[in-house]
Design an enzyme around this catalytic site. Structure first.
Site, PDB file in Angstrom:
ATOM      1  N   SER A 119       0.822  -1.214   0.000  1.00 51.39           N
ATOM      2  CA  SER A 119       0.000   0.000   0.000  1.00 51.39           C
ATOM      3  C   SER A 119       0.851   1.256   0.000  1.00 51.39           C
ATOM      4  O   SER A 119       0.318   2.348  -0.180  1.00 51.39           O
ATOM      5  CB  SER A 119      -0.839   0.046   1.273  1.00 51.39           C
ATOM      6  OG  SER A 119      -1.725  -1.013   1.328  1.00 51.39           O
ATOM      7  N   HIS A 140      -0.980  -2.837  -7.225  1.00 55.68           N
ATOM      8  CA  HIS A 140      -1.752  -2.482  -6.026  1.00 55.68           C
ATOM      9  C   HIS A 140      -3.260  -2.576  -6.247  1.00 55.68           C
ATOM     10  O   HIS A 140      -3.866  -1.693  -6.859  1.00 55.68           O
ATOM     11  CB  HIS A 140      -1.354  -1.053  -5.585  1.00 55.68           C
ATOM     12  CG  HIS A 140      -1.985  -0.613  -4.305  1.00 55.68           C
ATOM     13  ND1 HIS A 140      -2.252   0.702  -4.013  1.00 55.68           N
ATOM     14  CD2 HIS A 140      -2.399  -1.323  -3.227  1.00 55.68           C
ATOM     15  CE1 HIS A 140      -2.822   0.782  -2.825  1.00 55.68           C
ATOM     16  NE2 HIS A 140      -2.913  -0.429  -2.327  1.00 55.68           N
ATOM     17  N   GLU A 152      -3.631   0.049  -9.102  1.00 58.67           N
ATOM     18  CA  GLU A 152      -2.565   1.039  -9.300  1.00 58.67           C
ATOM     19  C   GLU A 152      -1.325   0.290  -9.770  1.00 58.67           C
ATOM     20  O   GLU A 152      -0.932  -0.699  -9.146  1.00 58.67           O
ATOM     21  CB  GLU A 152      -2.235   1.692  -7.948  1.00 58.67           C
ATOM     22  CG  GLU A 152      -2.573   3.148  -7.840  1.00 58.67           C
ATOM     23  CD  GLU A 152      -2.211   3.736  -6.476  1.00 58.67           C
ATOM     24  OE1 GLU A 152      -2.247   3.032  -5.427  1.00 58.67           O
ATOM     25  OE2 GLU A 152      -1.903   4.926  -6.448  1.00 58.67           O
ATOM     26  N   ASN A 190      -3.491   5.957  -1.556  1.00 57.93           N
ATOM     27  CA  ASN A 190      -3.278   6.086  -0.105  1.00 57.93           C
ATOM     28  C   ASN A 190      -2.636   7.409   0.293  1.00 57.93           C
ATOM     29  O   ASN A 190      -2.744   7.829   1.443  1.00 57.93           O
ATOM     30  CB  ASN A 190      -2.480   4.903   0.414  1.00 57.93           C
ATOM     31  CG  ASN A 190      -3.332   3.649   0.444  1.00 57.93           C
ATOM     32  OD1 ASN A 190      -4.513   3.715   0.763  1.00 57.93           O
ATOM     33  ND2 ASN A 190      -2.753   2.525   0.082  1.00 57.93           N
TER      34      ASN A 190
END
Ligand SMILES: CC(=O)CC(=O)SCCNC(=O)CCNC(=O)[C@H](O)C(C)(C)COP(=O)(O)OP(=O)(O)OC[C@H]1O[C@@H](n2cnc3c(N)ncnc32)[C@H](O)[C@@H]1OP(=O)(O)O
Ligand SMILES: NC(=O)C1=CN([C@@H]2O[C@H](COP(=O)(O)OP(=O)(O)OC[C@H]3O[C@@H](n4cnc5c(N)ncnc54)[C@H](OP(=O)(O)O)[C@@H]3O)[C@@H](O)[C@H]2O)C=CC1
Length: 291
Positions: A119, A140, A152, A190
């Site tokens: 993450s 991701h 991602e 994130n």
């Protein structure tokens, strides 16, 4: 190189979702974990989630059976050596991830692509400790993997175009959409989402609102599908804290300081849904706020 066989390391909430979507897209999957219980629970959960798709007529019972047949499990990490693509989805701790790649490396085919579902951790740094930084990527997925459309894709400084293209094509075959992010702490999703969750925890910590009022405010006032504290529990408070620490250390800005209340919950082992207690207590019929 054609990717057909995929190794998934870590059978937690992300690992099981990743195995689910790859098997459904026709890939052969081998999933590994240090815990036999985690592997058993992951297979049972994949079965349940596929069944949910059957009951909604999104897939047929036959498709489900074929997908389940494509998933194998092992507690021996090195059994993943012959895979074309590895997706590491173990706990968000750099030393764990580095150790997994080091242990796998001598058993891998030269052309195997290594990826991490991290993450937040630097892809360039993880890649630099392997024998193939040019074949290393950030891959991701979002939680819950079978539902969320985005993946991602993060290139490390050394990632070559062929590796990026292969991963991009895998995302297409999964029927998902990729967004490319540069390799800076916590990438895009994130970098934006986690400070919001951390701010929600500060809002609770400073007594501006209760768990219920904070979550209701964002759900009904900003149309978020989950309140930020409910979402933090869903992601896992250990993972949220790990991401905030990566942002704080990597960007050296106090605006990323993890809320002390988040640290306290993690220290208590109240990690959210996965331990049945976090900002809510999940041990009864309906979740009850813990503050
Ligand atoms: C931390 C990181 O590194 C990055 C991240 O992942 S950040 C987290 C990103 N994720 C989010 O923000 C999720 C926010 N929450 C949501 O979008 C929604 O609350 C939710 C999709 C999880 C659930 O939606 P809901 O409307 O409350 O529940 P529900 O109606 O039961 O479910 C909606 C669909 O999701 C499915 N679903 C729900 N939970 C699921 C799960 N854990 N696994 C698989 N499928 C699931 C349901 O079967 C349903 O499917 P259909 O649309 O085909 O009917
Ligand atoms: N939670 C989320 O919403 C998201 C998480 N991620 C990322 O995905 C990764 C996994 O997160 P998540 O699934 O939530 O975490 P979980 O805690 O649910 O699962 C992690 C799993 O990895 C296992 N594990 C630990 N060490 C090893 C090892 N050496 N070899 C194999 N397995 C190991 C753990 O076993 P044990 O429990 O026995 O330690 C556990 O079963 C993290 O990098 C996280 O940042 C990415 C997107 C979203």
């Amino acid at each position: 190189m054609a990717i057909e066989r995929v190794g998934v390391v870590g059978a937690g909430q992300m690992g099981n979702g990743i195995a689910h979507v790859f098997a459904l897209a026709g890939y052969d999957v081998v999933m590994t974990d240090i815990s036999a219980d985690a592997l058993t629970a992951a297979v049972a959960l994949i079965d349940r989630n596929l069944e949910r798709q059957v009951s909604k007529e999104a897939i047929t019972a036959d498709t489900k059976a074929q997908a389940m047949g494509r998933i194998k499990t092992t507690q021996t990490l090195t059994d993943l050596g012959q895979m074309d693509l590895i997706i590491e989805a173990a706990t968000e701790r750099e030393e764990i991830k580095t150790k997994i790649f080091a242990e796998l490396q001598p058993h891998l085919k030269p052309e195997t692509i290594l990826t991490s579902n991290t993450s937040s951790i630097s892809i360039t740094r993880l890649a630099s400790r392997t024998d193939r930084p040019e074949k290393f990527m950030g891959f991701h997925f979002m939680n819950p993997v079978p539902i969320m459309q985005l993946v991602e894709l993060i290139r490390g400084i050394a990632t070559d175009e062929e590796t990026f293209k292969a991963c991009y094509e895998v995302v297409e075959r999964l029927g998902k959409t990729s967004a490319t992010a540069e390799d800076f702490p916590a990438f895009i999703v994130n970098r934006i989402l986690m400070p919001m969750i951390n701010e929600a925890i500060y809002t609770l910590y400073e007594g501006v609102g209760s768990v219920k009022s904070i979550d209701t405010s964002l759900k009904l006032g900003a149309n978020h599908p989950m309140g930020p504290l409910e979402l933090a529990d869903f992601i896992g408070l250990d993972t949220c804290l790990a991401i905030m620490n990566v942002l704080h250390d990597g960007l050296a800005d106090t605006k990323y300081r993890p809320c002390p209340l988040l640290t306290k919950y993690v220290e208590a082992g109240w990690l959210g849904r996965k331990t049945k207690r976090g900002f809510y207590d999940y041990r009864g019929e309906t979740p009850v706020p813990t503050r």
